[in-house]
Design a protein around this motif. Structure first.
Motif, PDB file in Angstrom:
ATOM      1  N   TRP A 172       7.820  -7.998   8.854  1.00 56.25           N
ATOM      2  CA  TRP A 172       6.767  -7.651   7.903  1.00 56.25           C
ATOM      3  C   TRP A 172       7.286  -6.677   6.858  1.00 56.25           C
ATOM      4  O   TRP A 172       8.125  -5.817   7.152  1.00 56.25           O
ATOM      5  CB  TRP A 172       5.588  -7.023   8.640  1.00 56.25           C
ATOM      6  N   ASN A 173       6.729  -6.833   5.662  1.00 49.86           N
ATOM      7  CA  ASN A 173       7.038  -5.904   4.579  1.00 49.86           C
ATOM      8  C   ASN A 173       6.160  -4.660   4.764  1.00 49.86           C
ATOM      9  O   ASN A 173       5.024  -4.600   4.301  1.00 49.86           O
ATOM     10  CB  ASN A 173       6.776  -6.562   3.219  1.00 49.86           C
TER      11      ASN A 173
ATOM     12  N   LEU B   2       2.259  -3.129   3.113  1.00 48.79           N
ATOM     13  CA  LEU B   2       1.105  -2.779   3.942  1.00 48.79           C
ATOM     14  C   LEU B   2       0.780  -1.297   3.849  1.00 48.79           C
ATOM     15  O   LEU B   2      -0.395  -0.909   3.890  1.00 48.79           O
ATOM     16  CB  LEU B   2       1.368  -3.175   5.393  1.00 48.79           C
ATOM     17  N   ASN B   3       1.789  -0.468   3.709  1.00 48.48           N
ATOM     18  CA  ASN B   3       1.564   0.969   3.538  1.00 48.48           C
ATOM     19  C   ASN B   3       0.797   1.235   2.244  1.00 48.48           C
ATOM     20  O   ASN B   3      -0.182   1.991   2.220  1.00 48.48           O
ATOM     21  CB  ASN B   3       2.909   1.691   3.531  1.00 48.48           C
ATOM     22  N   VAL B   4       1.252   0.586   1.164  1.00 51.73           N
ATOM     23  CA  VAL B   4       0.564   0.737  -0.131  1.00 51.73           C
ATOM     24  C   VAL B   4      -0.858   0.197  -0.040  1.00 51.73           C
ATOM     25  O   VAL B   4      -1.819   0.822  -0.523  1.00 51.73           O
ATOM     26  CB  VAL B   4       1.350   0.023  -1.247  1.00 51.73           C
ATOM     27  N   SER B   5      -1.009  -0.967   0.577  1.00 51.19           N
ATOM     28  CA  SER B   5      -2.328  -1.585   0.671  1.00 51.19           C
ATOM     29  C   SER B   5      -3.293  -0.710   1.453  1.00 51.19           C
ATOM     30  O   SER B   5      -4.419  -0.451   1.007  1.00 51.19           O
ATOM     31  CB  SER B   5      -2.209  -2.958   1.336  1.00 51.19           C
TER      32      SER B   5
ATOM     33  N   VAL C 198      -5.195  -2.214  -6.471  1.00 49.95           N
ATOM     34  CA  VAL C 198      -3.779  -2.253  -6.083  1.00 49.95           C
ATOM     35  C   VAL C 198      -3.664  -2.576  -4.595  1.00 49.95           C
ATOM     36  O   VAL C 198      -2.819  -3.379  -4.171  1.00 49.95           O
ATOM     37  CB  VAL C 198      -3.083  -0.919  -6.418  1.00 49.95           C
ATOM     38  N   GLY C 199      -4.523  -1.960  -3.797  1.00 52.97           N
ATOM     39  CA  GLY C 199      -4.507  -2.225  -2.362  1.00 52.97           C
ATOM     40  C   GLY C 199      -4.826  -3.675  -2.043  1.00 52.97           C
ATOM     41  O   GLY C 199      -4.188  -4.286  -1.171  1.00 52.97           O
ATOM     42  N   ALA C 200      -5.811  -4.254  -2.735  1.00 51.20           N
ATOM     43  CA  ALA C 200      -6.178  -5.650  -2.494  1.00 51.20           C
ATOM     44  C   ALA C 200      -5.059  -6.600  -2.920  1.00 51.20           C
ATOM     45  O   ALA C 200      -4.741  -7.570  -2.214  1.00 51.20           O
ATOM     46  CB  ALA C 200      -7.464  -5.982  -3.248  1.00 51.20           C
TER      47      ALA C 200
ATOM     48  N   PHE D 126       1.359  -9.562   0.287  1.00 55.59           N
ATOM     49  CA  PHE D 126       1.967  -9.528   1.616  1.00 55.59           C
ATOM     50  C   PHE D 126       1.723 -10.845   2.355  1.00 55.59           C
ATOM     51  O   PHE D 126       2.649 -11.430   2.941  1.00 55.59           O
ATOM     52  CB  PHE D 126       1.399  -8.365   2.430  1.00 55.59           C
ATOM     53  N   VAL D 127       0.481 -11.320   2.330  1.00 57.09           N
ATOM     54  CA  VAL D 127       0.155 -12.565   3.035  1.00 57.09           C
ATOM     55  C   VAL D 127       0.877 -13.742   2.405  1.00 57.09           C
ATOM     56  O   VAL D 127       1.429 -14.604   3.112  1.00 57.09           O
ATOM     57  CB  VAL D 127      -1.372 -12.789   3.040  1.00 57.09           C
ATOM     58  N   VAL D 128       0.898 -13.784   1.085  1.00 60.30           N
ATOM     59  CA  VAL D 128       1.629 -14.858   0.396  1.00 60.30           C
ATOM     60  C   VAL D 128       3.096 -14.851   0.815  1.00 60.30           C
ATOM     61  O   VAL D 128       3.711 -15.897   1.055  1.00 60.30           O
ATOM     62  CB  VAL D 128       1.493 -14.713  -1.134  1.00 60.30           C
ATOM     63  N   GLY D 129       3.675 -13.655   0.929  1.00 54.16           N
ATOM     64  CA  GLY D 129       5.084 -13.533   1.289  1.00 54.16           C
ATOM     65  C   GLY D 129       5.402 -14.073   2.662  1.00 54.16           C
ATOM     66  O   GLY D 129       6.515 -14.563   2.914  1.00 54.16           O
ATOM     67  N   LEU D 130       4.432 -14.005   3.589  1.00 52.93           N
ATOM     68  CA  LEU D 130       4.679 -14.537   4.931  1.00 52.93           C
ATOM     69  C   LEU D 130       4.931 -16.034   4.911  1.00 52.93           C
ATOM     70  O   LEU D 130       5.653 -16.567   5.756  1.00 52.93           O
ATOM     71  CB  LEU D 130       3.493 -14.226   5.847  1.00 52.93           C
ATOM     72  N   TRP D 131       4.326 -16.716   3.951  1.00 53.31           N
ATOM     73  CA  TRP D 131       4.511 -18.166   3.870  1.00 53.31           C
ATOM     74  C   TRP D 131       5.631 -18.561   2.899  1.00 53.31           C
ATOM     75  O   TRP D 131       6.374 -19.496   3.170  1.00 53.31           O
ATOM     76  CB  TRP D 131       3.199 -18.831   3.443  1.00 53.31           C
ATOM     77  N   PHE D 132       5.734 -17.859   1.795  1.00 55.52           N
ATOM     78  CA  PHE D 132       6.659 -18.307   0.743  1.00 55.52           C
ATOM     79  C   PHE D 132       7.939 -17.483   0.647  1.00 55.52           C
ATOM     80  O   PHE D 132       8.895 -17.915   0.017  1.00 55.52           O
ATOM     81  CB  PHE D 132       5.932 -18.298  -0.618  1.00 55.52           C
ATOM     82  N   ARG D 133       7.972 -16.296   1.266  1.00 55.35           N
ATOM     83  CA  ARG D 133       9.199 -15.490   1.266  1.00 55.35           C
ATOM     84  C   ARG D 133       9.428 -14.909   2.665  1.00 55.35           C
ATOM     85  O   ARG D 133       9.557 -13.698   2.833  1.00 55.35           O
ATOM     86  CB  ARG D 133       9.085 -14.343   0.240  1.00 55.35           C
ATOM     87  N   PRO D 134       9.435 -15.762   3.695  1.00 54.76           N
ATOM     88  CA  PRO D 134       9.535 -15.242   5.066  1.00 54.76           C
ATOM     89  C   PRO D 134      10.911 -14.657   5.362  1.00 54.76           C
ATOM     90  O   PRO D 134      11.937 -15.179   4.923  1.00 54.76           O
ATOM     91  CB  PRO D 134       9.276 -16.489   5.919  1.00 54.76           C
ATOM     92  N   GLN D 135      10.923 -13.549   6.104  1.00 56.66           N
ATOM     93  CA  GLN D 135      12.153 -12.933   6.595  1.00 56.66           C
ATOM     94  C   GLN D 135      12.084 -12.923   8.115  1.00 56.66           C
ATOM     95  O   GLN D 135      11.220 -12.286   8.703  1.00 56.66           O
ATOM     96  CB  GLN D 135      12.293 -11.496   6.063  1.00 56.66           C
ATOM     97  N   ARG D 136      13.025 -13.626   8.747  1.00 56.89           N
ATOM     98  CA  ARG D 136      12.990 -13.782  10.199  1.00 56.89           C
ATOM     99  C   ARG D 136      13.919 -12.788  10.876  1.00 56.89           C
ATOM    100  O   ARG D 136      14.938 -12.383  10.330  1.00 56.89           O
ATOM    101  CB  ARG D 136      13.375 -15.210  10.590  1.00 56.89           C
TER     102      ARG D 136
END
Length: 756
Positions: free
Chosen positions: A660-661, A665-668, A730-732, A738-748
C-alpha cells in the motif's frame, strides 16, 4: 443462564418495550395532529381556501424540492427561510400595519409609540392564537382583517415563486431560480399550504395555551415563547445524561479488570488464509461506484455552498437555470447516504463468504445484478428529480417518479420500492452466505454472527418505513415515518451492523476472544438501543406533535450520548491491539479510520448532538447552522469514516499481496479529518451561534431572514469554508487515487517477504 443468554433476553425485552412505546406515540401523533380543514372562511362569509388548495399546494412544494429549498417546521435547507416562520411573521406584521393605518393614522406599526405598540401587539396575540376550527363542519373561521392580511402575504409568495422583478433580489438571496413555480394557480395553492403550516404554529390546541407545534417558532409578536415543559424536560435530559455516563463509568471500572482473557496472538495474519471467492471479487465493483458518488457529492456540496454567496450564479454563470440550489442540495444529501450505505452493503457481501468460507451458487451473479440495480436507481431517481424541480414532470407523476420533497427521502415512490426490493435481494445474498456459519459456529460465535445477521434483516426491512406514507398523508405523520427511516435505519441498525462487523473483524484477526467480543457487542447494542429507538422522537418536538413526544424524546435522546463514551473505551482498546503483533501494521489505516469514528462519535454525534437535542436548545436551534454542524460531523465523521475504514479492510483482503501507498493514505486520513473540523469550526459553528443569538433576541424568522443572513460578516464566514473544503477535497482525491493505484499501478511484495 450465562451472560450471553441474559444479554439476548435483555435486548429482546428492550426492543419490544421501546418499539411498543414508539408505535403508541405514533398513534398519538396521528390522533392529535393539527387538523386539515375542509374550508377556511372569513367572518363576512368569503371563502379564503379549501382543503384541495392546501393539498395541491403541498404537492407543488414537494415538486420543486420541498425541504431542499427552505424549511417547514424547521426541517429542511438553511439558505431560504423557514416558510412557516416567514409566513407567520409577515401575516402578523400585515395585521399590525393594517390596524396602525386604520386606527392610529400611521404609515405602519413601526411608526407607533411604544404604548400604542403594546396595545396592538396584545390584541394580535389574543386574536391570532385563538382556535376557531369547528370539528363538525371542519371549517376554520377567521376575521375579515386577517383575511386581508392573508391576501397580502399570499401576493408576496405569488410574486416570489414566479418571475416578478419586484422580488428578484429575494429570489437571489434565497438561491431560488426564476419561475420556481411557473403556473399561477400552483403559486396560489402553494401560498395556501404555507398559510396552513403557519396557522398550526400559532393556533392553540383546544383546552391548552400551547400551539400545535409547542409554540415553535419563537415569535415575540404573537406570544410564541418556549412553554414550561421545554425547560422541565431539558433539565431532566441533562440529569439523565449525567446519570447514564456515571453508570457506564461504574460498569467499565467494575468490569475492566476481568474484561480481557489472556490469549496468544496469531503469528501470522489469519485473514490472509481467507480464500477470495468470485462474489467477494464482484463486491469490489461497489467500491468504484462508491468513489464516483463520493467525488460527485463533493462537487455538488461545493456548488450548494457557493449558492449561499451568489444565489443564482456560479462565478457569473447562471447555473440555477440548469441546476437549481434545491436540486444540487437534493443530490448532495442523497449521495452522502447512498455512498456510505454502499460501503456497508459491499462490506456485508464481502464478509458473508469470508466468515462462512462458503460461496453459494450464483452468488457472484446476484452481487452483480444488485450493483446494476443500484446504478439504475441512482440514475433514474436523480433524473426524475431534475424533471420535477424544473417543473417538467407534472404533479400527477411527481410522487411516483419525481421529487417527494422530504429531506433524505427525496426519491419518487417507484424508486423507493425498487430500492426496497434491492435491499431484500441484499438480505438474501448476505443471509445465505452467512447461514452455514450460523449453523456450524459454536455458541459464542453463533451469537456474534447472529447479531450481524439480525442487523442485516433489520436494515432490509426497516427501509420499508419509507413506504408507509402516501401522497396526501398528514404532514405530522409523514415526519414520524420519515424519522423512522433517517434515524432508525441509518443511525440505528446500520450502527448495530457496523458494530457486529467490527467485532467479527477483530475476532477473526485473533485480537479478541469470541466470548469477550460477543458480550461486548451485545452490551454495546443494548446501551445504544436503550436511547436510540425512542430517541427518534427528539426530531419531532415541533412537528405538530403532543407533549408526550417532548417527554420521551428529551429523556431517551439524552441516553443516546451515553454509549458514545463506551465507543471511546472500545476504540482505545482496538488501537492498542493494532500494535500487538507486527503483521497488524497491514491493517493500520482501517484501524485509524475506525479510531476517527470514535472521535467523531464523541464530538460530532455526542457533543454537537447533545448541543441541539434538549427541547429548549432545539426550540431555538432547529434549522439554524448548528444543525448541519451536527449533521456533517456525525454523518461523515462517524458513518463516512466507518465506511472508508470498512472499504480499506475489504481491499486489504481482496489484494493481500499488494504494497500500500502509505503516504497517500496518510494524506487522505488527516486531510479528511482536518478539513471536516475546519468546516465546522470556521463556518458552521460561528454562523450557527450568531443565528442562535438572533433567534433569542428577535425571533426565529429573523435568524433565517435576508436581513441577517446577507450581512458582510456572514459572507466572510461562508467564505471561510473554502480552506476546510479544499483540504477535505485533497483527502477525498488522494483516497480515490490510492484505490485506482491498487488496480492500475499495483506494487507486489517479494515472495520471500510474503512468506515471512
Amino acid at each position: 443462564m450465562d451472560n450471553t443468554k441474559k444479554l439476548w433476553v435483555y435486548l429482546a425485552i428492550l426492543l419490544i418495550a421501546s418499539f411498543a412505546t414508539l408505535l403508541w406515540t405514533g398513534g398519538e401523533i396521528y390522533r392529535q395532529a393539527p387538523p386539515m380543514p375542509e374550508r377556511v372562511v372569513s367572518t363576512d362569509k368569503k371563502v379564503i381556501y379549501v382543503r384541495a388548495d392546501i393539498e395541491l399546494g403541498r404537492q407543488v412544494w414537494q415538486s420543486f424540492g420541498g425541504m431542499q429549498l427552505g424549511s417547514i417546521w424547521g426541517h429542511g435547507a438553511y439558505v431560504a427561510p423557514d416558510w412557516s416562520a416567514d409566513w407567520l411573521h409577515r401575516e402578523a406584521v400585515a395585521l399590525l400595519d393594517l390596524w396602525a393605518k386604520r386606527e392610529a393614522g400611521a404609515d405602519s406599526y413601526d411608526d407607533l409609540s411604544a404604548e400604542q405598540k403594546t396595545v396592538f401587539q396584545g390584541r394580535l396575540e389574543t386574536r391570532i392564537r385563538e382556535n376557531t376550527f369547528d370539528p363538525e363542519s371542519e371549517t376554520i373561521t377567521l376575521s375579515a382583517d386577517r383575511a386581508i392580511a392573508i391576501a397580502s402575504v399570499a401576493a408576496h409568495y405569488r410574486s416570489l415563486f414566479g418571475n416578478d422583478p419586484a422580488t428578484a433580489g429575494l429570489r437571489e438571496a434565497y438561491a431560488m431560480k426564476n419561475d420556481t413555480v411557473p403556473d399561477a394557480e400552483h403559486r396560489r395553492a402553494l401560498a395556501a399550504f404555507f398559510w396552513w403550516t403557519a396557522w398550526a404554529t400559532v393556533t392553540e390546541r383546544p383546552g391548552s395555551e400551547i400551539t400545535y407545534t409547542n409554540n415553535w417558532p419563537s415569535e415575540p409578536l404573537v406570544g410564541n415563547r418556549p412553554p414550561a415543559s421545554l425547560f422541565l424536560w431539558s433539565a431532566f435530559s441533562v440529569i439523565l445524561l449525567l446519570a447514564g455516563i456515571a453508570l457506564l463509568g461504574w460498569h467499565h471500572a467494575v468490569t475492566a479488570g476481568r474484561a480481557e482473557e489472556p490469549h496468544e496472538m496469531p503469528a501470522t495474519d489469519p485473514m490472509s488464509r481467507v480464500q477470495v471467492t468470485p462474489s467477494m471479487k464482484a463486491a469490489a465493483r461497489y467500491f468504484w461506484v462508491l468513489l464516483a458518488m463520493f467525488l460527485l457529492q463533493l462537487v455538488l456540496g461545493a456548488i450548494t455552498a457557493h449558492y449561499q454567496i451568489d444565489g443564482q450564479h456560479l462565478y457569473g454563470f447562471s447555473l440555477s437555470e440548469i441546476l437549481p440550489y434545491s436540486l444540487t442540495r437534493t443530490w448532495h444529501t442523497q449521495l452522502a447516504v447512498l455512498w456510505i450505505a454502499t460501503a456497508w452493503l459491499a462490506t456485508g457481501l464481502y464478509m458473508g463468504p469470508a466468515i462462512s468460507g462458503y460461496e453459494p451458487k450464483h452468488q457472484s451473479l446476484g452481487v452483480n445484478v444488485l450493483l446494476a440495480c443500484l446504478v439504475i436507481i441512482i440514475v433514474g431517481s436523480f433524473a426524475g428529480q431534475w424533471f420535477a424541480v424544473m417543473q417538467k414532470l407534472g404533479l400527477e407523476h411527481n410522487f411516483w417518479f419525481g421529487h417527494q420533497g422530504w429531506e433524505y427521502a427525496d426519491g419518487g415512490r417507484f424508486w423507493q420500492w425498487f430500492l426496497f426490493i434491492g435491499l431484500m435481494l441484499w438480505l438474501v445474498l448476505v443471509g445465505r452466505a452467512l447461514w452455514p456459519a450460523l449453523r456450524a459456529a459454536n455458541k459464542e460465535s453463533r451469537s456474534l454472527v447472529g447479531l450481524l445477521f439480525l442487523s442485516t434483516v433489520a436494515i432490509g426491512l426497516f427501509y420499508g418505513a419509507a413506504l408507509l406514507w402516501g401522497e396526501h398523508t398528514h404532514l405530522s405523520a409523514v415526519e414520524y415515518w420519515r424519522w423512522w427511516l433517517v434515524h432508525l435505519w441509518v443511525e440505528g441498525f446500520f450502527e448495530v451492523f457496523a458494530t457486529a462487523v467490527l467485532a467479527i473483524i477483530f475476532t477473526r484477526l485473533g485480537l479478541l476472544s469470541v466470548k469477550i467480543a460477543t458480550v461486548a457487542v451485545l452490551f454495546g447494542t443494548i446501551v445504544f438501543m436503550a436511547g436510540g429507538v425512542l430517541g427518534t422522537l427528539h426530531h419531532l418536538y415541533f412537528s405538530g406533535t403532543p407533549t408526550a413526544v417532548i417527554v420521551l424524546g428529551a429523556s431517551f435522546s439524552a441516553l443516546e450520548v451515553v454509549p458514545l463514551a463506551y465507543v471511546g473505551f472500545e476504540a482505545y482498546d482496538r488501537y492498542r491491539q493494532s500494535s500487538a503483533t507486527p503483521w497488524m501494521y497491514r491493517y493500520r489505516w482501517p484501524v485509524m479510520f475506525f479510531l476517527a469514528v470514535a472521535f467523531w462519535n464523541i464530538v460530532g454525534a455526542g457533543l454537537f448532538g447533545f448541543l441541539i437535542n434538549p427541547p429548549l436548545s432545539l426550540y431555538y436551534m432547529q434549522g439554524l447552522n448548528l444543525t448541519p454542524l451536527h449533521a456533517h460531523t456525525a454523518l461523515f465523521g462517524v458513518y463516512g469514516m466507518l465506511g472508508i475504514g470498512l472499504v480499506l479492510f475489504c481491499l486489504r483482503g481482496l489484494k493481500p499481496d499488494l504494497i500500500w501507498n502509505e503516504g497517500l493514505l496518510n494524506v487522505s486520513f488527516w486531510s479528511l479529518n482536518i478539513g471536516l473540523a475546519l468546516m465546522g469550526v470556521l463556518t458552521l459553528l460561528p454562523i450557527g451561534t450568531l443565528q442562535l443569538l438572533a433567534a433569542v433576541d428577535h425571533g426565529y424568522w429573523y435568524a433565517r431572514s435576508t436581513e441577517f443572513m446577507q450581512q458582510p460578516l456572514i459572507d466572510v464566514l461562508v467564505w471561510m469554508r473554502v480552506p476546510g473544503d479544499i483540504i477535505f477535497s485533497v483527502g477525498a482525491l488522494t483516497l480515490a487515487w490510492f484505490v485506482v493505484g491498487l488496480w492500475f499501478r499495483p506494487q507486489r511484495r517479494p515472495v520471500l517477504q510474503e512468506a515471512a
